[in-house]
Design a protein around this motif. Structure first.
Motif, PDB file in Angstrom:
ATOM      1  N   LYS A   8       0.819  -1.220   0.000  1.00 49.10           N
ATOM      2  CA  LYS A   8       0.000   0.000   0.000  1.00 49.10           C
ATOM      3  C   LYS A   8       0.860   1.281   0.000  1.00 49.10           C
ATOM      4  N   ARG A   9       2.002   1.235   0.706  1.00 53.75           N
ATOM      5  CA  ARG A   9       2.804   2.453   0.882  1.00 53.75           C
ATOM      6  C   ARG A   9       3.352   2.994  -0.430  1.00 53.75           C
ATOM      7  N   CYS A  10       3.273   4.285  -0.636  1.00 50.43           N
ATOM      8  CA  CYS A  10       4.033   4.930  -1.711  1.00 50.43           C
ATOM      9  C   CYS A  10       4.305   6.352  -1.233  1.00 50.43           C
ATOM     10  N   SER A  11       5.272   7.016  -1.827  1.00 48.94           N
ATOM     11  CA  SER A  11       5.625   8.358  -1.344  1.00 48.94           C
ATOM     12  C   SER A  11       4.514   9.350  -1.653  1.00 48.94           C
ATOM     13  N   VAL A  12       4.156  10.130  -0.647  1.00 51.14           N
ATOM     14  CA  VAL A  12       3.130  11.165  -0.811  1.00 51.14           C
ATOM     15  C   VAL A  12       3.817  12.520  -0.618  1.00 51.14           C
ATOM     16  N   ARG A  13       3.733  13.369  -1.632  1.00 49.33           N
ATOM     17  CA  ARG A  13       4.377  14.690  -1.526  1.00 49.33           C
ATOM     18  C   ARG A  13       3.354  15.818  -1.548  1.00 49.33           C
ATOM     19  N   THR A  14       2.079  15.467  -1.643  1.00 48.12           N
ATOM     20  CA  THR A  14       1.027  16.487  -1.639  1.00 48.12           C
ATOM     21  C   THR A  14       0.016  16.139  -0.549  1.00 48.12           C
ATOM     22  N   PHE A  15      -0.095  17.040   0.418  1.00 43.16           N
ATOM     23  CA  PHE A  15      -0.997  16.790   1.549  1.00 43.16           C
ATOM     24  C   PHE A  15      -2.153  17.784   1.531  1.00 43.16           C
ATOM     25  N   THR A  16      -3.217  17.441   2.256  1.00 47.52           N
ATOM     26  CA  THR A  16      -4.294  18.408   2.463  1.00 47.52           C
ATOM     27  C   THR A  16      -3.879  19.289   3.646  1.00 47.52           C
ATOM     28  N   ALA A 194      10.505  -2.114  -1.784  1.00 48.18           N
ATOM     29  CA  ALA A 194      10.931  -1.110  -0.795  1.00 48.18           C
ATOM     30  C   ALA A 194      11.257   0.230  -1.464  1.00 48.18           C
ATOM     31  N   PRO A 195      11.047   1.326  -0.727  1.00 53.71           N
ATOM     32  CA  PRO A 195      11.471   2.628  -1.249  1.00 53.71           C
ATOM     33  C   PRO A 195      12.981   2.768  -1.093  1.00 53.71           C
ATOM     34  N   ASP A 238      18.930   2.844   2.839  1.00 52.38           N
ATOM     35  CA  ASP A 238      18.151   1.955   1.955  1.00 52.38           C
ATOM     36  C   ASP A 238      18.296   0.489   2.380  1.00 52.38           C
ATOM     37  N   MET A 239      19.506   0.116   2.787  1.00 56.07           N
ATOM     38  CA  MET A 239      19.726  -1.284   3.194  1.00 56.07           C
ATOM     39  C   MET A 239      18.890  -1.626   4.429  1.00 56.07           C
ATOM     40  N   GLY A 240      18.843  -0.686   5.371  1.00 58.95           N
ATOM     41  CA  GLY A 240      18.043  -0.913   6.583  1.00 58.95           C
ATOM     42  C   GLY A 240      16.563  -1.058   6.243  1.00 58.95           C
ATOM     43  N   ILE A 241      16.111  -0.275   5.269  1.00 55.01           N
ATOM     44  CA  ILE A 241      14.701  -0.349   4.852  1.00 55.01           C
ATOM     45  C   ILE A 241      14.413  -1.740   4.270  1.00 55.01           C
ATOM     46  N   ALA A 242      15.324  -2.204   3.417  1.00 56.24           N
ATOM     47  CA  ALA A 242      15.145  -3.530   2.793  1.00 56.24           C
ATOM     48  C   ALA A 242      15.102  -4.621   3.866  1.00 56.24           C
ATOM     49  N   MET A 243      15.971  -4.509   4.864  1.00 56.29           N
ATOM     50  CA  MET A 243      16.004  -5.512   5.948  1.00 56.29           C
ATOM     51  C   MET A 243      14.709  -5.497   6.733  1.00 56.29           C
ATOM     52  N   CYS A 244      14.185  -4.299   6.947  1.00 54.80           N
ATOM     53  CA  CYS A 244      12.916  -4.163   7.667  1.00 54.80           C
ATOM     54  C   CYS A 244      11.811  -4.884   6.894  1.00 54.80           C
ATOM     55  N   HIS A 245      11.756  -4.679   5.579  1.00 57.08           N
ATOM     56  CA  HIS A 245      10.698  -5.322   4.778  1.00 57.08           C
ATOM     57  C   HIS A 245      10.814  -6.842   4.836  1.00 57.08           C
ATOM     58  N   LEU A 246      12.037  -7.342   4.729  1.00 53.33           N
ATOM     59  CA  LEU A 246      12.211  -8.800   4.747  1.00 53.33           C
ATOM     60  C   LEU A 246      11.758  -9.368   6.094  1.00 53.33           C
ATOM     61  N   GLU A 247      12.228  -8.742   7.158  1.00 55.77           N
ATOM     62  CA  GLU A 247      11.928  -9.251   8.501  1.00 55.77           C
ATOM     63  C   GLU A 247      10.414  -9.222   8.773  1.00 55.77           C
ATOM     64  N   LEU A 248       9.753  -8.124   8.393  1.00 56.75           N
ATOM     65  CA  LEU A 248       8.316  -8.006   8.685  1.00 56.75           C
ATOM     66  C   LEU A 248       7.478  -8.940   7.813  1.00 56.75           C
TER      67      LEU A 248
END
Ligand SMILES: Cc1cc2nc3c(=O)[nH]c(=O)nc-3n(C[C@H](O)[C@H](O)[C@H](O)COP(=O)(O)O)c2cc1C
Length: 278
Positions: A8-16, A194-195, A238-248
């Motif tokens: 579901k996650r994707c980068s959001v750069r426009t907020f209300t 992963a982002p 980025d490496m830490g993010i990838a590790m987080c995705h794998l572990e979760l």
């Protein structure tokens, strides 16, 4: 389920311009308090700030992200100790926070380049021995993206990911991974989604006997740019993010494991980071 949140996650750069309710703010505070165990056992400090407090005047607001974020309201400022901090752990902790925020329908965007260090250091009361490798913009996603948002997504080809066979290998770096265990296979796919900074996707994984060895494929021209701009080593984040995705993703399937630095895993072309054994 984290697999669903990763998708579901994707980068959001426009907020209300909406602000969070009291309940939502306290849920966010709880997420920030529950940082999970990191690969190298170091922990950053994550602080939420709201821009229209104190000196948050319009010029300051625009300066915070050099206009990249439209309607910036809230930020999470991530800080680590200059000496003992670890960027892999920082990426791991911050991404877990982002996925937990995604579960609350909160839009987020990692910012490692387009944020103003000194403004955030002041707002977040960053200590003299700390640095801010990245901040995360958060808020209620607007349904229409701003032109800047669309341009950045186009330039980074944000919707694209490298092919599986360029990223994941089995037993050696010649054979790409085809894993009999479908939970392991799915966990790799979650790494693929992963982002990463500028969408470089620098992670490479070698799979052997229920063990995932994480390597970094450094992009030299990108790293020269990072050095020139005096930014943190974002490819380690980025490496830490990838590790987080794998572990979760493995945790979703009730597969537990642990990170373990194995001696002798160095490779000529890739930088060995650590391994996850399950
Ligand atoms: C460590 C890191 C730093 C990032 N820095 C920025 C940034 O400074 N500005 C920006 O607009 N996006 C930034 N991004 C977002 C990436 O461009 C984005 O994650 C990538 O293009 C993939 O798109 P997605 O997040 O929509 O899947 C960063 C992402 C990561 C992981």
């Amino acid at each position: 389920m984290y697999v669903e949140l990763i998708k579901k996650r994707c980068s959001v750069r426009t907020f209300t311009l909406d602000i969070f309710s009291k309940e939502k703010l306290s849920e966010i505070e709880n997420i920030l308090k529950n940082v999970s165990r990191t690969p190298f056992n170091t922990y950053g400090r994550f602080k939420m700030i709201k821009l229209d407090q104190g000196e948050g005047r319009s010029l300051v607001r625009a300066m915070t992200t050099y206009g990249v974020i439209k309607n910036p309201q809230y930020f999470l400022v991530g800080m680590i100790n200059k000496v003992t901090g670890n960027l892999v752990d920082f990426g791991h902790s911050f991404e877990k926070i982002i996925l937990d925020l995604t579960a609350l329908d909160i839009g987020t965007c990692w910012l490692g380049g387009t944020f103003n260090q000194s403004i955030f250091a002041k707002y977040a009361q960053c200590l003299a021995d700390e640095v801010i490798p990245c901040v995360v913009a958060l808020g209620v996603s607007a349904s229409l993206q701003s032109p800047t948002d669309r341009l950045i997504k186009f330039m980074a080809a944000s919707h694209k990911r490298k092919e599986w066979k360029a990223l994941f290998f089995q037993n050696n770096f010649k054979d790409f991974a085809v894993l009999a265990n479908h939970h392991h296979q799915l966990a790799l796919e979650m790494v693929r989604l992963a982002p990463s900074a500028s969408n470089k996707q620098p992670w490479r994984i070698l799979y052997e006997d229920n063990c995932f060895h994480f390597y970094l494929d450094r992009n030299s021209s990108y790293n020269r740019l990072i050095d020139f701009l005096n930014l943190a080593d974002l490819q380690l984040v980025d490496m830490g993010i990838a590790m987080c995705h794998l572990e979760l993703a493995l945790l979703d399937a009730k597969i537990l494991g642990q990170f373990e630095f194995i001696k002798g895993m160095e490779q000529k072309h890739y930088t060995y980071i650590t391994s996850f054994r399950c």
